[in-house]
Design a protein around this motif. Structure first.
Motif, PDB file in Angstrom:
ATOM      1  N   LEU A  52      19.536 -64.625 -46.391  1.00 44.01           N
ATOM      2  CA  LEU A  52      18.332 -65.467 -46.837  1.00 44.01           C
ATOM      3  C   LEU A  52      17.221 -64.538 -47.252  1.00 44.01           C
ATOM      4  O   LEU A  52      16.855 -63.738 -46.580  1.00 44.01           O
ATOM      5  CB  LEU A  52      18.120 -66.572 -45.874  1.00 44.01           C
ATOM      6  CG  LEU A  52      19.097 -67.638 -45.241  1.00 44.01           C
ATOM      7  CD1 LEU A  52      18.407 -68.280 -44.423  1.00 44.01           C
ATOM      8  CD2 LEU A  52      19.395 -68.514 -46.602  1.00 44.01           C
ATOM      9  N   ASP A  53      16.671 -65.284 -48.273  1.00 45.56           N
ATOM     10  CA  ASP A  53      15.357 -64.686 -48.785  1.00 45.56           C
ATOM     11  C   ASP A  53      14.221 -65.875 -48.088  1.00 45.56           C
ATOM     12  O   ASP A  53      14.306 -66.915 -48.548  1.00 45.56           O
ATOM     13  CB  ASP A  53      15.034 -64.477 -50.279  1.00 45.56           C
ATOM     14  CG  ASP A  53      15.618 -63.259 -50.842  1.00 45.56           C
ATOM     15  OD1 ASP A  53      16.093 -63.321 -51.930  1.00 45.56           O
ATOM     16  OD2 ASP A  53      15.819 -62.280 -49.951  1.00 45.56           O
ATOM     17  N   ILE A  54      13.520 -65.336 -47.085  1.00 45.51           N
ATOM     18  CA  ILE A  54      12.739 -66.247 -46.656  1.00 45.51           C
ATOM     19  C   ILE A  54      11.329 -66.150 -47.340  1.00 45.51           C
ATOM     20  O   ILE A  54      10.679 -65.312 -47.412  1.00 45.51           O
ATOM     21  CB  ILE A  54      12.605 -66.136 -45.347  1.00 45.51           C
ATOM     22  CG1 ILE A  54      13.859 -66.402 -44.679  1.00 45.51           C
ATOM     23  CG2 ILE A  54      11.505 -67.384 -44.456  1.00 45.51           C
ATOM     24  CD1 ILE A  54      13.972 -66.384 -42.894  1.00 45.51           C
ATOM     25  N   LYS A  55      10.834 -67.453 -47.944  1.00 42.59           N
ATOM     26  CA  LYS A  55       9.715 -67.794 -48.543  1.00 42.59           C
ATOM     27  C   LYS A  55       8.575 -68.327 -47.731  1.00 42.59           C
ATOM     28  O   LYS A  55       8.993 -69.156 -47.041  1.00 42.59           O
ATOM     29  CB  LYS A  55       9.657 -68.336 -49.868  1.00 42.59           C
ATOM     30  CG  LYS A  55       8.753 -68.033 -50.825  1.00 42.59           C
ATOM     31  CD  LYS A  55       9.153 -68.623 -52.286  1.00 42.59           C
ATOM     32  CE  LYS A  55       9.024 -70.081 -52.286  1.00 42.59           C
ATOM     33  NZ  LYS A  55       9.360 -70.610 -53.532  1.00 42.59           N
ATOM     34  N   VAL A  56       7.412 -67.973 -47.446  1.00 45.02           N
ATOM     35  CA  VAL A  56       6.255 -68.562 -46.638  1.00 45.02           C
ATOM     36  C   VAL A  56       5.270 -68.836 -47.458  1.00 45.02           C
ATOM     37  O   VAL A  56       4.976 -68.445 -48.285  1.00 45.02           O
ATOM     38  CB  VAL A  56       5.659 -67.410 -45.730  1.00 45.02           C
ATOM     39  CG1 VAL A  56       4.618 -68.009 -44.946  1.00 45.02           C
ATOM     40  CG2 VAL A  56       6.694 -66.538 -45.019  1.00 45.02           C
ATOM     41  N   ALA A  57       4.774 -70.320 -47.483  1.00 46.11           N
ATOM     42  CA  ALA A  57       3.756 -70.740 -47.863  1.00 46.11           C
ATOM     43  C   ALA A  57       2.795 -71.574 -46.925  1.00 46.11           C
ATOM     44  O   ALA A  57       3.455 -72.259 -46.224  1.00 46.11           O
ATOM     45  CB  ALA A  57       4.253 -72.053 -49.045  1.00 46.11           C
ATOM     46  N   LEU A  58       1.669 -71.140 -47.002  1.00 42.66           N
ATOM     47  CA  LEU A  58       0.376 -71.878 -46.428  1.00 42.66           C
ATOM     48  C   LEU A  58      -0.449 -72.593 -47.266  1.00 42.66           C
ATOM     49  O   LEU A  58      -0.656 -72.223 -48.360  1.00 42.66           O
ATOM     50  CB  LEU A  58      -0.375 -70.742 -45.639  1.00 42.66           C
ATOM     51  CG  LEU A  58      -0.215 -70.329 -44.263  1.00 42.66           C
ATOM     52  CD1 LEU A  58       1.103 -69.488 -44.304  1.00 42.66           C
ATOM     53  CD2 LEU A  58      -1.153 -69.717 -43.673  1.00 42.66           C
ATOM     54  N   SER A  59      -0.581 -73.918 -46.834  1.00 45.70           N
ATOM     55  CA  SER A  59      -1.420 -74.766 -47.753  1.00 45.70           C
ATOM     56  C   SER A  59      -2.323 -75.609 -46.800  1.00 45.70           C
ATOM     57  O   SER A  59      -2.077 -75.774 -45.712  1.00 45.70           O
ATOM     58  CB  SER A  59      -0.613 -75.492 -48.535  1.00 45.70           C
ATOM     59  OG  SER A  59       0.306 -76.319 -47.665  1.00 45.70           O
ATOM     60  N   SER A  60      -3.438 -76.137 -47.417  1.00 44.23           N
ATOM     61  CA  SER A  60      -4.459 -76.772 -46.897  1.00 44.23           C
ATOM     62  C   SER A  60      -4.182 -78.297 -46.914  1.00 44.23           C
ATOM     63  O   SER A  60      -3.926 -78.678 -48.017  1.00 44.23           O
ATOM     64  CB  SER A  60      -5.902 -76.459 -47.257  1.00 44.23           C
ATOM     65  OG  SER A  60      -6.793 -76.816 -46.452  1.00 44.23           O
ATOM     66  N   LEU A  61      -4.141 -79.198 -45.938  1.00 42.63           N
ATOM     67  CA  LEU A  61      -4.142 -80.550 -46.291  1.00 42.63           C
ATOM     68  C   LEU A  61      -5.333 -81.513 -45.935  1.00 42.63           C
ATOM     69  O   LEU A  61      -5.588 -81.795 -44.827  1.00 42.63           O
ATOM     70  CB  LEU A  61      -3.153 -81.081 -45.147  1.00 42.63           C
ATOM     71  CG  LEU A  61      -1.527 -80.675 -45.417  1.00 42.63           C
ATOM     72  CD1 LEU A  61      -0.743 -81.266 -44.199  1.00 42.63           C
ATOM     73  CD2 LEU A  61      -1.071 -81.032 -46.727  1.00 42.63           C
ATOM     74  N   PRO A  62      -6.203 -81.407 -47.275  1.00 41.95           N
ATOM     75  CA  PRO A  62      -7.393 -81.832 -46.616  1.00 41.95           C
ATOM     76  C   PRO A  62      -7.809 -83.349 -46.563  1.00 41.95           C
ATOM     77  O   PRO A  62      -8.514 -83.489 -45.536  1.00 41.95           O
ATOM     78  CB  PRO A  62      -8.387 -81.673 -48.260  1.00 41.95           C
ATOM     79  CG  PRO A  62      -7.147 -81.586 -49.193  1.00 41.95           C
ATOM     80  CD  PRO A  62      -6.027 -81.035 -48.431  1.00 41.95           C
TER      81      PRO A  62
END
Lengths: 330, 131
Positions: free
Chosen positions: A101-111
């Protein structure tokens, strides 16, 4: 003396229950009182984003304030976390056997996921993957989700120093191995501590009382309480299901001030349920351990696993959980 | 002597020695135990509440299993002017220390410690608990 030193939890016990803040009502009676936030109107916020919180089993953690967490650097953090995960997998940790697997990381804000103005908006951590065998344009599969959240956490953020970000509640969904890798990275990078958040029978009884009293539609599911009986050679679980309209009717006869709940009202509600059960089965449920409660709004297990089922009451549930998390930190 | 609730059976009244101290045990994991204690308190003669009653709360080591709010226990203790001891029976050290404390209290309540009466001791405990 030595005996006292072996009971570190005593200080926390004697402070009283966590849901005890009096909101804006000074000179109120000494019994603990909780004000319920009004249910969200359907149009507020982006329903799609907050919808990902619904109908999943989330494991709860408390997180101490993060040091020097910068919201503008979410992309950088995602990259660093991704590299950390790759390194750990090289070492043989957090590996799903037999899958490339290629693991992709995403961080986002939930205003939109916050309570008061002083709350930090929530932060979502998403681990997704694309198997190297699947075609180029196929969708990424979500492996693991984590959400830092603070809903009306004024108690904690009030006197917080500038360099610290208060997001005391963490919800995790997915394999435990990913949680431990992600948790380690955050702990190392922001000097914080993650701890599993358990829910005591006392707090579960507050939750079921509050949630059973919420207005829901006709097709609502039953209010269910699960008890575990101690001191038996074979483990025994007792499940007690109540029609949601009966539970709501009971609560309506007990609640004195709409929008508020006191400790006495919770006690009366639970006592009614217990005595009804005793009358029929001659079993004292109050001598057993309440381990799980389930309503149309949400369900909660004493191991610290919750499922939120109703978008309108999402902020109410998160507010309770935030308070639990804060009381574990302090 | 141990009993699961009060009143004690009257058949054995004439065989019973003088009662110097009553310890009401409340298991913080069981709401039922608190209700039981509250019901039993009604059968205790008022004179006992001058230092010959104490509440012992057990199971405090496991905060995540508690079914009772400690505020409720404190209010009960205040209403009956009696001290509260907290302990965890599963920890041997605490168990032994608590047993020693209770024995000491019993000695005072039985009048075996010169210069200390049950009443003066309970006032002493109450004042230090308020600090």
């Amino acid at each position: 003396d030595g005996a006292v030193r072996t009971l570190p939890s005593l200080g926390r016990l004697s402070r009283g229950l966590p849901f005890g803040r009096v909101h804006g009502r000074l000179g109120a009676s000494p019994s603990s009182r909780l004000v319920l936030p009004a249910p969200l109107s359907q149009e507020s916020g982006d329903p799609q984003r907050t919808a990902l919180l619904l109908r999943k089993a989330w494991t709860l953690y408390s997180v101490t304030p993060l040091y020097r967490f910068c919201r503008g650097r979410l992309r950088d953090y995602a990259r660093l976390l991704g590299a950390f995960i790759a390194a750990e997998r090289q070492k043989g940790l957090a590996v799903e056997v037999g899958v490339e697997l290629d693991i992709k990381v995403a961080l986002s804000s939930l205003p939109e996921l916050r309570g008061s103005e002083r709350d930090q908006p929530a932060v979502l951590v998403q681990l997704s993957s694309r198997s190297r065998a699947s075609p180029k344009n196929s969708e990424d599969k979500i492996l693991w989700l984590g959400c830092f959240c603070c809903m009306y956490g004024d108690d904690l953020s009030e006197n917080m120093l500038e360099d610290f970000t208060c997001l005391p509640l963490f919800l995790a969904s997915g394999a435990e191995s990913y949680m431990s890798v992600v948790g380690n990275w955050f702990q190392k990078t922001f000097d914080c501590i993650f701890r599993r958040l358990a829910i005591s029978p006392f707090n579960l009884s507050w939750m079921v009382t509050m949630w059973a009293g919420c207005k829901v539609d006709k097709a609502a599911s039953a209010v269910e309480l699960t008890f575990s009986v101690p001191h038996l050679p074979q483990p025994l679980d007792i499940s007690y299901a109540i029609h949601p309209e009966d539970a709501k009717a009971l609560w309506n006869t007990i609640q004195k001030t709409p929008g508020e709940i006191t400790q006495e009202e919770v006690d009366v509600f639970m006592d009614c349920l217990y005595s009804h059960f005793y009358r029929h089965f001659k079993i004292h449920l109050s001598a057993t351990k309440l381990v799980k409660v389930s309503t149309a709004i949400a369900s909660a297990h004493c191991d610290g696993v919750v499922k939120m089922l109703h978008s309108q009451y999402l902020s109410g549930v998160l507010m309770l959980l935030t308070e639990l998390a804060i009381s574990q930190i302090q | 002597h141990i009993a699961t609730s009060l009143p004690l059976p009257s058949e054995r009244d004439h065989l019973r020695p003088r009662i110097d101290l009553i310890v009401f045990m409340i298991d913080i994991k069981s709401k039922c135990s608190l209700k039981n204690v509250e019901a039993s308190l009604a059968y205790v003669d008022a004179s006992f509440f001058l230092g010959k009653v104490c509440f012992l709360v057990t199971g405090v080591g496991r905060v995540n299993c508690c079914s009772i709010e400690t505020n409720a226990i404190s209010k009960l203790a205040e209403a009956y002017c009696s001290p509260v001891l907290f302990c965890e029976l599963e920890l041997e050290g605490v168990r032994v220390a608590t047993a020693q404390r209770l024995l000491r209290m019993l000695q005072i309540c039985a009048g075996l410690v010169p210069g200390f009466s049950a009443l003066s001791f309970s006032l002493l405990m109450r004042n230090s608990a308020d600090d």
